[in-house]
Design a protein around this motif. Sequence first.
Motif, PDB file in Angstrom:
ATOM      1  N   UNK A 178     -34.269  98.996 -80.906  1.00 13.41           N
ATOM      2  CA  UNK A 178     -33.507  99.324 -79.691  1.00 13.41           C
ATOM      3  C   UNK A 178     -34.431  99.587 -78.512  1.00 13.41           C
ATOM      4  N   UNK A 179     -35.491 100.364 -78.710  1.00 12.61           N
ATOM      5  CA  UNK A 179     -36.367 100.729 -77.599  1.00 12.61           C
ATOM      6  C   UNK A 179     -37.118  99.501 -77.069  1.00 12.61           C
ATOM      7  N   UNK A 180     -37.573  98.631 -77.953  1.00 14.58           N
ATOM      8  CA  UNK A 180     -38.265  97.423 -77.498  1.00 14.58           C
ATOM      9  C   UNK A 180     -37.349  96.551 -76.651  1.00 14.58           C
ATOM     10  N   UNK A 181     -36.084  96.488 -77.022  1.00 15.71           N
ATOM     11  CA  UNK A 181     -35.131  95.708 -76.219  1.00 15.71           C
ATOM     12  C   UNK A 181     -34.947  96.341 -74.846  1.00 15.71           C
ATOM     13  N   UNK A 182     -34.913  97.662 -74.769  1.00 16.64           N
ATOM     14  CA  UNK A 182     -34.861  98.330 -73.466  1.00 16.64           C
ATOM     15  C   UNK A 182     -36.086  97.980 -72.632  1.00 16.64           C
ATOM     16  N   UNK A 183     -37.259  98.048 -73.245  1.00 17.79           N
ATOM     17  CA  UNK A 183     -38.502  97.828 -72.520  1.00 17.79           C
ATOM     18  C   UNK A 183     -38.670  96.383 -72.072  1.00 17.79           C
ATOM     19  N   UNK A 184     -38.010  95.452 -72.740  1.00 18.15           N
ATOM     20  CA  UNK A 184     -38.127  94.042 -72.376  1.00 18.15           C
ATOM     21  C   UNK A 184     -37.607  93.770 -70.970  1.00 18.15           C
ATOM     22  N   UNK A 185     -36.615  94.536 -70.529  1.00 21.57           N
ATOM     23  CA  UNK A 185     -36.013  94.342 -69.209  1.00 21.57           C
ATOM     24  C   UNK A 185     -36.539  95.437 -68.276  1.00 21.57           C
ATOM     25  N   UNK A 186     -37.288  95.034 -67.263  1.00 18.97           N
ATOM     26  CA  UNK A 186     -37.961  95.997 -66.392  1.00 18.97           C
ATOM     27  C   UNK A 186     -37.009  96.497 -65.302  1.00 18.97           C
ATOM     28  N   UNK A 373     -47.575  97.420 -72.267  1.00 17.76           N
ATOM     29  CA  UNK A 373     -48.664  96.845 -73.042  1.00 17.76           C
ATOM     30  C   UNK A 373     -48.951  95.454 -72.494  1.00 17.76           C
ATOM     31  N   UNK A 374     -50.211  95.046 -72.516  1.00 20.12           N
ATOM     32  CA  UNK A 374     -50.536  93.733 -71.961  1.00 20.12           C
ATOM     33  C   UNK A 374     -49.860  92.637 -72.777  1.00 20.12           C
ATOM     34  N   UNK A 375     -49.817  92.771 -74.104  1.00 16.88           N
ATOM     35  CA  UNK A 375     -48.951  91.951 -74.940  1.00 16.88           C
ATOM     36  C   UNK A 375     -47.766  92.848 -75.278  1.00 16.88           C
ATOM     37  N   UNK A 376     -46.768  92.807 -74.444  1.00 14.81           N
ATOM     38  CA  UNK A 376     -45.728  93.827 -74.485  1.00 14.81           C
ATOM     39  C   UNK A 376     -44.739  93.572 -75.616  1.00 14.81           C
ATOM     40  N   UNK A 377     -43.978  94.621 -75.921  1.00 10.33           N
ATOM     41  CA  UNK A 377     -42.962  94.531 -76.966  1.00 10.33           C
ATOM     42  C   UNK A 377     -41.791  93.699 -76.468  1.00 10.33           C
ATOM     43  N   UNK A 378     -40.946  93.324 -77.397  1.00  6.78           N
ATOM     44  CA  UNK A 378     -39.774  92.514 -77.093  1.00  6.78           C
ATOM     45  C   UNK A 378     -39.711  91.350 -78.057  1.00  6.78           C
ATOM     46  N   UNK A 379     -38.533  91.086 -78.591  1.00  2.82           N
ATOM     47  CA  UNK A 379     -38.362  90.010 -79.568  1.00  2.82           C
ATOM     48  C   UNK A 379     -38.490  88.661 -78.868  1.00  2.82           C
ATOM     49  N   UNK A 380     -39.196  87.737 -79.507  1.00  2.00           N
ATOM     50  CA  UNK A 380     -39.311  86.382 -78.987  1.00  2.00           C
ATOM     51  C   UNK A 380     -38.194  85.481 -79.507  1.00  2.00           C
TER      52      UNK A 380
END
Length: 461
Positions: A178-186, A373-380
Amino acid sequence: MNLANEPAVAGLAPAATDIHAGRRARLLDHLARTGGVAILPTAPSAIRNHDAEYPYRHDSSFYYLSGFPEPEAWLVLDGTNGETTLFCREKNVEREIWEGFHYGPDAAREQFGFSSAYSIAELDLRMPDILAHAASVHYALGTSAELDARVRTWLDGVRTRSRVGIAAPAIAHDVRVFVDEMRLFKDDHELDIMRRAARISAAAHRRAMQASRAGVREYELEAELLYEFRRQGAQSPAYGSIVASGANACVLHYPAGNAIARDGDLILIDAACELDGYASDITRTFPANGRFTGAQRELYAIVHAAQQAAIDATRPGASYDAPHEAAVRVLAQGMLDTQLLDRNEHGGLDDVVEKKTYRRFYMHSTSHWIGMDVHDVGDYFEPLDAAPRGDTPRARRTLAPRMALTIEPGIYVRASDDVPEAFHHIGIRIEDDAVVTDSGCELLTRDVPVDIDAIEYLMKR
């Protein structure tokens, strides 16, 4: 307590309390649906050698939700009652003589808007009570044996009380989903910081270009970069700076060394700063003496065109793979045109793309997510709840506004008998940071030139 005159901690800008509180509220809403409790520790301090520590850097997701910059801290969010709890170091005036200002629980609660805050020494005592009667526990499963063991100990503490009617969580979830999905959208706050980080990094690249000359050592250019990062207020590099001259540019993660750039060499710099917890990422390739040779121009033009094709493909509704696929076709055609790939052996463009023979000279992807993160979280890949069930593979992610990613094609030609000698030892990469918009993408890092003529003009000045 009045904190108006207290210093910022660890060099970070003051926390935007309402923004972090809003993020916590989103996670609490998610937890409330299952009666879950989320547990997020920050990163530990790390010893460099003997009693000297590495410069401290917080855990990104912990900071994303809390804004709290100090080590030895845990954030707990309780979806059963909406409570947010911080565990942190006690206020210790004597320790501050050596280490500087520490918030302590009382000031942390007031400054950052938590429901409650306690000493880190109370963590093991209080966690079984917080987990009591929760239906599920959410944490970063499997990332740390120590974390897994800590949570198991707390759950065991709850289970021992089952005979008196206290139930332990029966389900464990990975909070990162859940948190990675939040972080994917700035959000706007994040994009503002990322734009400022990009401007600082671009200024550092311009400085390095103008300091370049035949005879310069790689570490001298690295020093120019680091100076500009700090001079403009960035806390650190976002990653280890790559400064590679000549054949070293064909090593993808080459660290800045002591090699001397010769007259006629290209220099590849992949370096950028981190500002207030957010990374930037820029690569530029330029001639040490300020003038591209004919062969260098030819390959650079191919990479530049490939990047433009990838930029044009970066838009909402496109697949995450679309920029890479667009860049690959331009690069592959260029490899055939320059005879890096022999048509008689490898066939035409479609053959080269299908068989991936271009990977001899272009072996990495064109993009990655970027953010904290420079290689940031978020599902590809598309989220699981949107993916078809059964044996159908998950589709690649669809780009949407506020996603941020790099665009970084390249060509790397090592010396070999079967490629034209003029191209030997040439490594070229061009990288910019992009944010997907409603109609295309915004390039954050174009304050440093990318066109051949613009690079030569800057270096001549």
